[in-house]
Design an enzyme around this catalytic site. Structure first.
Site, short mmCIF file in Angstrom:
data_model
loop_
_atom_site.label_atom_id
_atom_site.label_comp_id
_atom_site.label_asym_id
_atom_site.label_seq_id
_atom_site.Cartn_x
_atom_site.Cartn_y
_atom_site.Cartn_z
N GLY A 42 4.69 7.93 0.57
CA GLY A 42 3.77 8.17 1.68
C GLY A 42 4.35 7.60 2.96
O GLY A 42 5.25 6.75 2.92
N CYS A 43 3.79 8.03 4.07
CA CYS A 43 4.35 7.61 5.37
C CYS A 43 4.15 6.11 5.59
O CYS A 43 5.11 5.39 5.89
CB CYS A 43 3.73 8.42 6.50
SG CYS A 43 1.95 8.62 6.39
N TYR A 44 2.91 5.61 5.40
CA TYR A 44 2.67 4.17 5.60
C TYR A 44 3.50 3.32 4.63
O TYR A 44 4.15 2.34 5.03
CB TYR A 44 1.20 3.84 5.40
CG TYR A 44 0.24 4.38 6.42
CD1 TYR A 44 -0.81 5.23 6.06
CD2 TYR A 44 0.32 4.02 7.77
CE1 TYR A 44 -1.73 5.70 6.99
CE2 TYR A 44 -0.60 4.50 8.71
CZ TYR A 44 -1.62 5.34 8.30
OH TYR A 44 -2.53 5.80 9.23
#
Ligand SMILES: NC(=O)C1=CN([C@@H]2O[C@H](COP(=O)(O)OP(=O)(O)OC[C@H]3O[C@@H](n4cnc5c(N)ncnc54)[C@H](OP(=O)(O)O)[C@@H]3O)[C@@H](O)[C@H]2O)C=CC1
Ligand SMILES: CC(=O)N[C@@H](CCC(=O)OP(=O)(O)O)C(=O)O
Length: 312
Positions: free
Chosen positions: A116-118
């Site tokens: 995921g991006c985070y």
């Protein structure tokens, strides 16, 4: 024979970004389903089984469905951009720079879970300090972040951009994940090698793409009470020789008074900063990336390249 690539969910936010990145590639054969047929199970099954690599850009349940279709079909390798398989032991975690040997794991894997991006930002800061023996396994990690609204996919894009949307969002910036149970926490904890679930506070700004992820630290609570310079040196050693993840020199970080979350938009790279004042016992480690670049589509394309035996 050119490798056959099928993006399942190709007409969505992440899928479109991957298609754009691969559009000019003459070394690949892209398999595609017309948008109107994008949910046709039979067509998807046909493409999934014909592909050498299937890149899933679907919500979790649909991604699981595609993986089930391919159960036993070892000729198709899979990159899943959903959260469904990110801590599954049979899947290689698709963060090539995370640790020594990770890019080789990805290159050899049949199943790759795109981060995921985070978590890409958070793990990029946490993992090196864990491996350097600086961050204790039981440290109370907190992660604060802001994302562009494309992170929410087609629905949030519509809510932010369409004033007539029944669930229009007018705010210039908002916190969410207020219950501290965000879906990214399992992968942050697992791949960050931390015993305690981080306290994670995400937010969205009124910009389409871009991301800042922050890891504030009390240095006296770290092993060996390291200085700001020691923390920087640990990150710098970890990413030495890496081109996609750059650790910004301390003196450059010291010279900054603002940090723009959109500064890496349109790229597939990530920059890491160490902020603070030497001697005051505190540090704020910051990752900047494009949520759709290294945070999603760029990472998927990087992983595909590794799986095809191309340079990272
Ligand atoms: N946006 C981001 O920044 C990031 C997203 N991701 C992950 O990538 C995945 C895709 O996200 P995103 O691109 O934002 O989502 P979108 O909603 O923008 O796109 C999803 C696409 O999948 C299609 N789809 C949904 N259900 C099915 C189904 N059952 N069968 C076939 N197609 C289906 C949708 O079609 P329809 O239009 O009909 O709904 C849409 O075209 C998600 O798992 C997300 O968690 C990962 C990293 C970053
Ligand atoms: C702004 C926003 O809504 N962001 C998404 C995460 C985007 C992302 O990384 O997607 P996946 O982890 O689903 O792959 C969220 O917080 O759920």
């Amino acid at each position: 024979m050119k490798p056959k690539i099928f993006i399942d969910g190709e007409h969505g936010t992440t899928g479109l970004q991957i298609r754009t990145r691969l559009a000019g590639r003459t070394d690949l054969e892209m398999l595609s389903i017309p948008e109107v047929d994008r949910r046709d199970r039979g067509l998807r099954e046909e493409m999934l089984k014909e592909a050498d690599i299937a890149i899933l850009c679907l919500p979790d349940d649909a991604a699981r469905e595609s993986v089930a279709i391919l159960d036993g079909v070892n000729s198709t390798r899979v990159i899943d951009t959903s959260t469904a398989h990110r801590i599954h032991p049979d899947w290689a975690y698709g963060f090539a720079e995370m640790t020594e040997g990770q890019s080789e794991r990805i290159a050899k894997a049949r199943l790759v879970a795109n981060p995921g991006c985070y978590p890409t930002g958070a793990i990029s800061l946490i993992r090196p300090l864990r491996e350097a023996g600086i961050l204790p396994a039981d440290y109370p990690v907190t992660v604060n972040a802001v994302s562009g609204y494309t992170g929410g996919g087609k629905q949030m894009i519509a809510q932010m951009e369409d004033g007539a949307h029944p669930e229009h969002i007018a705010a210039p910036h908002f916190l969410y994940g207020l219950a501290l149970s965000h879906k990214h926490l399992p992968e942050m904890q697992t791949h960050g090698l931390v015993d305690r679930t981080p306290i994670f506070s995400p937010s969205v700004g009124r910009f389409a793409q871009g991301m800042i992820v922050q890891l504030p630290l009390h240095l006296a609570d770290l092993d060996g009470a390291p200085s700001l310079g020691d923390v920087y040196a640990a990150l710098d050693r970890h990413y030495a020789g890496k081109t996609i993840v750059e650790v910004v020199p301390l003196e450059v970080s010291r010279s900054l008074s603002r940090l723009d979350p959109t500064m890496l938009n349109g790229t597939d790279t990530m920059k890491l900063f160490v902020f603070g004042t030497e001697g005051r016992g505190q540090a704020n480690l910051v990752a900047v990336l494009d949520n759709l670049g290294k945070g999603a589509s760029g990472a998927a394309v990087q992983n595909m390249g590794l799986m095809l035996g191309q340079a990272a």
